[in-house]
Design a protein around this motif. Sequence first.
Motif, PDB file in Angstrom:
ATOM      1  N   SER A  14       0.830  -1.195   0.000  1.00 38.87           N
ATOM      2  CA  SER A  14       0.000   0.000   0.000  1.00 38.87           C
ATOM      3  C   SER A  14       0.867   1.249   0.000  1.00 38.87           C
ATOM      4  CB  SER A  14      -0.918   0.022   1.227  1.00 38.87           C
ATOM      5  OG  SER A  14      -0.155   0.134   2.415  1.00 38.87           O
ATOM      6  N   MET A  15       0.245   2.352  -0.354  1.00 36.17           N
ATOM      7  CA  MET A  15       0.875   3.663  -0.293  1.00 36.17           C
ATOM      8  C   MET A  15      -0.103   4.601   0.405  1.00 36.17           C
ATOM      9  SD  MET A  15       2.697   3.919  -4.018  1.00 36.17           S
ATOM     10  CE  MET A  15       3.789   5.215  -3.439  1.00 36.17           C
ATOM     11  N   THR A  16       0.356   5.758   0.783  1.00 36.76           N
ATOM     12  CA  THR A  16      -0.492   6.662   1.566  1.00 36.76           C
ATOM     13  C   THR A  16      -0.805   7.952   0.834  1.00 36.76           C
ATOM     14  OG1 THR A  16       1.496   7.566   2.628  1.00 36.76           O
ATOM     15  CG2 THR A  16       0.362   5.729   3.739  1.00 36.76           C
ATOM     16  N   ARG A  17      -0.598   7.990  -0.472  1.00 38.72           N
ATOM     17  CA  ARG A  17      -0.887   9.189  -1.245  1.00 38.72           C
ATOM     18  C   ARG A  17      -1.385   8.779  -2.626  1.00 38.72           C
ATOM     19  NH1 ARG A  17       3.126   9.235  -4.915  1.00 38.72           N
ATOM     20  NH2 ARG A  17       5.152   8.357  -4.359  1.00 38.72           N
ATOM     21  N   PRO A  18      -2.035   9.693  -3.339  1.00 37.95           N
ATOM     22  CA  PRO A  18      -2.414   9.370  -4.723  1.00 37.95           C
ATOM     23  C   PRO A  18      -1.197   8.939  -5.536  1.00 37.95           C
ATOM     24  CG  PRO A  18      -3.486  11.378  -4.006  1.00 37.95           C
ATOM     25  CD  PRO A  18      -2.487  11.023  -2.933  1.00 37.95           C
ATOM     26  N   LEU A  19      -1.411   8.037  -6.456  1.00 38.03           N
ATOM     27  CA  LEU A  19      -0.311   7.471  -7.220  1.00 38.03           C
ATOM     28  C   LEU A  19       0.000   8.304  -8.460  1.00 38.03           C
ATOM     29  CD1 LEU A  19      -1.266   3.681  -7.048  1.00 38.03           C
ATOM     30  CD2 LEU A  19       0.149   5.025  -5.488  1.00 38.03           C
ATOM     31  N   ARG A  20       1.269   8.292  -8.820  1.00 29.32           N
ATOM     32  CA  ARG A  20       1.751   8.919 -10.060  1.00 29.32           C
ATOM     33  C   ARG A  20       1.722   7.854 -11.144  1.00 29.32           C
ATOM     34  NH1 ARG A  20       5.077  13.276  -9.970  1.00 29.32           N
ATOM     35  NH2 ARG A  20       6.686  12.199 -11.195  1.00 29.32           N
TER      36      ARG A  20
ATOM     37  N   GLU B 151     -13.651   1.011 -13.931  1.00 26.88           N
ATOM     38  CA  GLU B 151     -13.984   0.997 -12.500  1.00 26.88           C
ATOM     39  C   GLU B 151     -12.967   0.164 -11.720  1.00 26.88           C
ATOM     40  OE1 GLU B 151     -17.906  -0.538 -12.194  1.00 26.88           O
ATOM     41  OE2 GLU B 151     -18.786   0.981 -13.529  1.00 26.88           O
ATOM     42  N   ALA B 152     -12.588  -0.984 -12.279  1.00 25.73           N
ATOM     43  CA  ALA B 152     -11.710  -1.900 -11.566  1.00 25.73           C
ATOM     44  C   ALA B 152     -10.307  -1.332 -11.396  1.00 25.73           C
ATOM     45  CB  ALA B 152     -11.650  -3.236 -12.305  1.00 25.73           C
ATOM     46  N   ILE B 153      -9.765  -0.682 -12.419  1.00 27.43           N
ATOM     47  CA  ILE B 153      -8.391  -0.177 -12.281  1.00 27.43           C
ATOM     48  C   ILE B 153      -8.335   0.969 -11.292  1.00 27.43           C
ATOM     49  CG2 ILE B 153      -8.518   1.395 -14.282  1.00 27.43           C
ATOM     50  CD1 ILE B 153      -5.469  -0.662 -12.998  1.00 27.43           C
ATOM     51  N   VAL B 154      -9.367   1.796 -11.240  1.00 27.58           N
ATOM     52  CA  VAL B 154      -9.387   2.860 -10.240  1.00 27.58           C
ATOM     53  C   VAL B 154      -9.493   2.258  -8.842  1.00 27.58           C
ATOM     54  CG1 VAL B 154     -10.692   4.827  -9.337  1.00 27.58           C
ATOM     55  CG2 VAL B 154     -10.272   4.622 -11.796  1.00 27.58           C
ATOM     56  N   SER B 155     -10.315   1.240  -8.667  1.00 25.43           N
ATOM     57  CA  SER B 155     -10.426   0.566  -7.375  1.00 25.43           C
ATOM     58  C   SER B 155      -9.091  -0.032  -6.959  1.00 25.43           C
ATOM     59  CB  SER B 155     -11.489  -0.530  -7.425  1.00 25.43           C
ATOM     60  OG  SER B 155     -12.778   0.011  -7.613  1.00 25.43           O
ATOM     61  N   ALA B 156      -8.380  -0.618  -7.923  1.00 23.79           N
ATOM     62  CA  ALA B 156      -7.082  -1.213  -7.612  1.00 23.79           C
ATOM     63  C   ALA B 156      -6.073  -0.148  -7.181  1.00 23.79           C
ATOM     64  CB  ALA B 156      -6.559  -1.985  -8.818  1.00 23.79           C
ATOM     65  N   LEU B 157      -6.029   0.957  -7.895  1.00 25.44           N
ATOM     66  CA  LEU B 157      -5.091   2.019  -7.532  1.00 25.44           C
ATOM     67  C   LEU B 157      -5.469   2.657  -6.203  1.00 25.44           C
ATOM     68  CD1 LEU B 157      -4.410   3.804 -10.955  1.00 25.44           C
ATOM     69  CD2 LEU B 157      -3.176   1.914  -9.870  1.00 25.44           C
ATOM     70  N   ASP B 158      -6.766   2.826  -5.972  1.00 21.32           N
ATOM     71  CA  ASP B 158      -7.203   3.362  -4.677  1.00 21.32           C
ATOM     72  C   ASP B 158      -6.749   2.459  -3.535  1.00 21.32           C
ATOM     73  OD1 ASP B 158      -8.431   5.464  -5.958  1.00 21.32           O
ATOM     74  OD2 ASP B 158     -10.481   4.714  -5.703  1.00 21.32           O
TER      75      ASP B 158
ATOM     76  N   LEU C 247      -4.165   0.405  -3.580  1.00 23.58           N
ATOM     77  CA  LEU C 247      -2.716   0.520  -3.442  1.00 23.58           C
ATOM     78  C   LEU C 247      -2.319   1.799  -2.722  1.00 23.58           C
ATOM     79  CD1 LEU C 247      -1.410  -0.731  -6.910  1.00 23.58           C
ATOM     80  CD2 LEU C 247      -1.419  -1.947  -4.729  1.00 23.58           C
ATOM     81  N   ALA C 248      -3.108   2.843  -2.922  1.00 21.94           N
ATOM     82  CA  ALA C 248      -2.813   4.118  -2.267  1.00 21.94           C
ATOM     83  C   ALA C 248      -3.316   4.150  -0.829  1.00 21.94           C
ATOM     84  CB  ALA C 248      -3.459   5.260  -3.050  1.00 21.94           C
ATOM     85  N   GLY C 249      -4.050   3.118  -0.430  1.00 25.49           N
ATOM     86  CA  GLY C 249      -4.609   3.089   0.913  1.00 25.49           C
ATOM     87  C   GLY C 249      -4.319   1.789   1.633  1.00 25.49           C
ATOM     88  N   PRO C 250      -5.328   0.919   1.758  1.00 27.86           N
ATOM     89  CA  PRO C 250      -5.145  -0.288   2.566  1.00 27.86           C
ATOM     90  C   PRO C 250      -4.224  -1.337   1.955  1.00 27.86           C
ATOM     91  CG  PRO C 250      -7.295  -0.316   1.513  1.00 27.86           C
ATOM     92  CD  PRO C 250      -6.715   1.052   1.264  1.00 27.86           C
ATOM     93  N   GLY C 251      -4.046  -1.310   0.666  1.00 26.02           N
ATOM     94  CA  GLY C 251      -3.169  -2.278   0.024  1.00 26.02           C
ATOM     95  C   GLY C 251      -3.929  -3.343  -0.740  1.00 26.02           C
TER      96      GLY C 251
END
Length: 337
Positions: free
Chosen positions: A11-17, A189-196, A198-202
Amino acid sequence: MAAFPVSKALSMTRPLRVIFAGTPDFAAHSLQALLASQHQLLAVYTQPDRPAGRGRKLTPSAVKALAQQHPLPVHQPQSLKDPEAQRELAAYSADVMVVVAYGLLLPQAVLDAPRLGCLNVHASLLPRWRGAAPIQRAIEAGDALTGVTIMQMDAGLDTGDMLLTRETAIDATTTGGALHDRLAALGGEAIVSALDALAGPGLTATPQPSAGVTYAAKLSKPEAALDFTRPAVELAAKIRAFNPWPVAWTMLDDAPLRLWFAEPETGEQVATAPPGTLLESDGEALRIACGAESRSVLRATRAQLPGGKPLDVRELLNARGERFTPGKRLTREGATS
């Protein structure tokens, strides 16, 4: 490159680049979803402009056309094997690269460049239907369920670990075009959910099972020729799968007849005529004898004559009924009566 081990969520704690790579309309849906997300799009990679239309004018991809509506750098390398192209991509220092129907091979140097690697939106529930035409092959095979898989890319053909899946049903009316559009939206929808995630809970990666692997070969026009010795249920699925491309076809009076939609006839009535024979019509469909043994009946309800547009068979029978005399044969080489 950061890995996605099975035993550990990343996971990460910020929006992804994010770098985005894709080409056709299917990919543009994912790009649109990312543009509306919290994540930062750094650049878009897409195939070079290609000639299109009768004038063969150079035309940008659907992804490029969308990207140009936004202040995004657009790159169109002929290959990503070029060291300079790889350095240019690496210079963005992206967290992740999202790849959707890009159409170019990603060398290991590109797979390794983003911090979290490259994620792919694949239009099937892996490991079923790896390869080029998963949408159409799922319908053609009579699958009742399909979906999208968000996968971490590796050097194999759609063999990477699975991060997230979304499912959708296939029924007896689903065409290749309709399923394409549904999965394109679902993929966004799925790729945004996946990135979200990764940017949060993992997210936790899951290796693909070895059982159930199938390959979705690229579509071709020659395979769209219909073999009426096959069962009607199989032919109906193929016709729906190949709508809108390459469109299933047969020959009537030595001219191609394209079939856009069909269904197997229900009930106990079976055909005794040779395969490919036009049977007495019910006014709504072309009834065609099918099957070397089962003698099933195919009801084609939408078709296209040469020089015309696709029409409901009801309209074709009203306007050109003489072309569809019962007893005529539909074949791959030419029709006989």
